[in-house]
Design a protein around this motif. Structure first.
Motif, PDB file in Angstrom:
ATOM      1  N   VAL A  93      23.507  12.394   4.023  1.00  0.00           N
ATOM      2  CA  VAL A  93      23.864  13.130   2.810  1.00  0.00           C
ATOM      3  C   VAL A  93      22.591  13.644   2.153  1.00  0.00           C
ATOM      4  N   CYS A  94      22.508  14.955   1.956  1.00  0.00           N
ATOM      5  CA  CYS A  94      21.278  15.577   1.461  1.00  0.00           C
ATOM      6  C   CYS A  94      21.563  16.525   0.304  1.00  0.00           C
ATOM      7  N   PHE A  95      20.759  16.410  -0.734  1.00  0.00           N
ATOM      8  CA  PHE A  95      20.760  17.365  -1.836  1.00  0.00           C
ATOM      9  C   PHE A  95      19.463  17.164  -2.603  1.00  0.00           C
ATOM     10  N   SER A  96      19.075  18.132  -3.395  1.00  0.00           N
ATOM     11  CA  SER A  96      17.827  18.013  -4.153  1.00  0.00           C
ATOM     12  C   SER A  96      18.018  17.039  -5.310  1.00  0.00           C
ATOM     13  N   LYS A  97      17.061  16.127  -5.467  1.00  0.00           N
ATOM     14  CA  LYS A  97      17.162  15.106  -6.501  1.00  0.00           C
ATOM     15  C   LYS A  97      15.775  14.603  -6.844  1.00  0.00           C
ATOM     16  N   LEU A  98      15.647  13.905  -7.945  1.00  0.00           N
ATOM     17  CA  LEU A  98      14.386  13.272  -8.296  1.00  0.00           C
ATOM     18  C   LEU A  98      14.123  12.107  -7.351  1.00  0.00           C
ATOM     19  N   TYR A  99      12.866  11.778  -7.159  1.00  0.00           N
ATOM     20  CA  TYR A  99      12.530  10.714  -6.205  1.00  0.00           C
ATOM     21  C   TYR A  99      13.108   9.362  -6.622  1.00  0.00           C
ATOM     22  N   ASP A 100      13.351   9.181  -7.933  1.00  0.00           N
ATOM     23  CA  ASP A 100      13.910   7.911  -8.398  1.00  0.00           C
ATOM     24  C   ASP A 100      15.389   8.017  -8.717  1.00  0.00           C
ATOM     25  N   ASP A 101      16.064   9.010  -8.147  1.00  0.00           N
ATOM     26  CA  ASP A 101      17.512   9.134  -8.310  1.00  0.00           C
ATOM     27  C   ASP A 101      18.197   7.841  -7.854  1.00  0.00           C
ATOM     28  N   ARG A 102      19.324   7.549  -8.449  1.00  0.00           N
ATOM     29  CA  ARG A 102      19.992   6.272  -8.160  1.00  0.00           C
ATOM     30  C   ARG A 102      20.456   6.160  -6.708  1.00  0.00           C
ATOM     31  N   VAL A 103      20.617   7.278  -6.013  1.00  0.00           N
ATOM     32  CA  VAL A 103      21.043   7.186  -4.609  1.00  0.00           C
ATOM     33  C   VAL A 103      19.897   6.758  -3.694  1.00  0.00           C
ATOM     34  N   ASN A 104      18.670   6.832  -4.184  1.00  0.00           N
ATOM     35  CA  ASN A 104      17.518   6.404  -3.398  1.00  0.00           C
ATOM     36  C   ASN A 104      17.246   4.925  -3.637  1.00  0.00           C
ATOM     37  N   HIS A 105      16.624   4.293  -2.676  1.00  0.00           N
ATOM     38  CA  HIS A 105      16.282   2.882  -2.820  1.00  0.00           C
ATOM     39  C   HIS A 105      15.226   2.722  -3.906  1.00  0.00           C
ATOM     40  N   VAL A 106      15.447   1.830  -4.842  1.00  0.00           N
ATOM     41  CA  VAL A 106      14.586   1.783  -6.025  1.00  0.00           C
ATOM     42  C   VAL A 106      13.388   0.855  -5.893  1.00  0.00           C
ATOM     43  N   GLU A 107      13.358   0.027  -4.872  1.00  0.00           N
ATOM     44  CA  GLU A 107      12.208  -0.870  -4.719  1.00  0.00           C
ATOM     45  C   GLU A 107      11.969  -1.197  -3.254  1.00  0.00           C
ATOM     46  N   ASN A 108      10.753  -1.662  -2.982  1.00  0.00           N
ATOM     47  CA  ASN A 108      10.371  -2.077  -1.635  1.00  0.00           C
ATOM     48  C   ASN A 108      10.551  -0.961  -0.610  1.00  0.00           C
ATOM     49  N   PHE A 109       9.864   0.150  -0.851  1.00  0.00           N
ATOM     50  CA  PHE A 109       9.930   1.277   0.071  1.00  0.00           C
ATOM     51  C   PHE A 109       8.545   1.873   0.251  1.00  0.00           C
ATOM     52  N   ALA A 110       8.416   2.677   1.277  1.00  0.00           N
ATOM     53  CA  ALA A 110       7.199   3.463   1.482  1.00  0.00           C
ATOM     54  C   ALA A 110       7.419   4.846   0.889  1.00  0.00           C
ATOM     55  N   ALA A 111       6.543   5.249  -0.012  1.00  0.00           N
ATOM     56  CA  ALA A 111       6.582   6.594  -0.586  1.00  0.00           C
ATOM     57  C   ALA A 111       5.754   7.501   0.318  1.00  0.00           C
ATOM     58  N   VAL A 112       6.417   8.386   1.042  1.00  0.00           N
ATOM     59  CA  VAL A 112       5.740   9.285   1.971  1.00  0.00           C
ATOM     60  C   VAL A 112       5.589  10.637   1.278  1.00  0.00           C
ATOM     61  N   MET A 113       4.373  10.981   0.913  1.00  0.00           N
ATOM     62  CA  MET A 113       4.109  12.180   0.117  1.00  0.00           C
ATOM     63  C   MET A 113       3.914  13.369   1.048  1.00  0.00           C
ATOM     64  N   THR A 114       4.888  14.279   1.063  1.00  0.00           N
ATOM     65  CA  THR A 114       4.853  15.364   2.038  1.00  0.00           C
ATOM     66  C   THR A 114       4.170  16.636   1.535  1.00  0.00           C
ATOM     67  N   CYS A 115       3.729  16.651   0.275  1.00  0.00           N
ATOM     68  CA  CYS A 115       2.972  17.810  -0.217  1.00  0.00           C
ATOM     69  C   CYS A 115       1.864  17.349  -1.154  1.00  0.00           C
ATOM     70  N   ASP A 116       0.776  18.090  -1.177  1.00  0.00           N
ATOM     71  CA  ASP A 116      -0.373  17.684  -1.978  1.00  0.00           C
ATOM     72  C   ASP A 116      -0.107  17.824  -3.474  1.00  0.00           C
ATOM     73  N   HIS A 117       0.776  18.744  -3.873  1.00  0.00           N
ATOM     74  CA  HIS A 117       1.079  18.900  -5.298  1.00  0.00           C
ATOM     75  C   HIS A 117       1.737  17.639  -5.851  1.00  0.00           C
ATOM     76  N   ALA A 118       2.725  17.125  -5.133  1.00  0.00           N
ATOM     77  CA  ALA A 118       3.377  15.884  -5.571  1.00  0.00           C
ATOM     78  C   ALA A 118       2.392  14.722  -5.529  1.00  0.00           C
TER      79      ALA A 118
END
Length: 210
Positions: free
Chosen positions: A129-154
């Motif tokens: 399931v895919c849609f644009s959302k904030l990185y801390d949206d409730r559908v995303n895992h909120v703890e114990n994850f790897a944050a993979v930064m795919t752009c230098d701006h972010a």
């Protein structure tokens, strides 16, 4: 754990055969190494690894990352939850969606403005399931994850990500610069294939060393 390409849609399986032949430079492999080690550690500890691919708008590169990482994890039999998010909400870019369709994914959508997409890679697996959302949206895992930064701006503008165990810079060039040009399809496909080949490399290495 052994790789299993047989569950995939045939066209997607063919695409993956092609992308696994793409070369990855030694310099780039060093950039990918922290992600390999994170997944390897999760495997060794018998834990599901949680990956959140983060870019500014969560519209192109981070969506590619989430989708291809999930397929790679299933292909190599590694338990992984794959998410994506951004610093702003826009929409999953239609050009990126079309590129994934050309690779062999079956994709449906509902809603307007910021549609929700169901991205299927197999008859026997739940769609992503895919849609644009904030990185801390409730559908995303909120703890114990790897944050993979795919752009230098972010990477530069989001110095702290709550709940992240590790932060891994993995920057990709934005295909957006080719929107509306004769090179549009080619460049979107190139970026998708680059991200796919790197995710398959990462999970392959984690499987061998886990």
């Amino acid at each position: 754990m052994k790789s299993n390409p047989n569950f995939l849609f045939p066209k997607l399986a063919s695409t993956i055969e092609e992308l696994r032949q793409l070369s990855i430079s030694e310099e780039r492999k060093k950039v990918l190494r922290p992600l390999v080690l994170y997944i390897q550690r999760c495997v060794q500890e018998s834990k599901t690894c949680n990956l959140n691919f983060i870019c500014t708008h969560n519209s192109r590169r981070s969506q590619f990352g989430q989708i291809w990482a999930k397929v790679a994890s299933e292909y190599f039999g590694i338990s992984a939850n794959c998410f994506s998010g951004g610093m702003e909400v826009t929409a999953f870019n239609e050009r990126a969606v079309e590129s994934l369709k050309r690779s062999g994914f079956k994709i449906s959508s509902k809603g307007k403005g910021n549609p929700i997409y169901a991205v299927s890679f197999s008859e026997n697996s739940d769609p992503i399931v895919c849609f644009s959302k904030l990185y801390d949206d409730r559908v995303n895992h909120v703890e114990n994850f790897a944050a993979v930064m795919t752009c230098d701006h972010a990477e530069e503008n989001c110095p702290f990500i709550p709940g992240a165990e590790v932060r891994i810079p993995l920057h990709y060039k934005d295909p957006k610069e080719f929107d509306g040009t004769d090179l549009e399809e080619k460049k979107y496909d190139e970026r998708s294939m680059q991200i796919a080949s790197e995710m398959f490399h990462v999970f392959s290495e984690a499987e061998k060393q886990g």
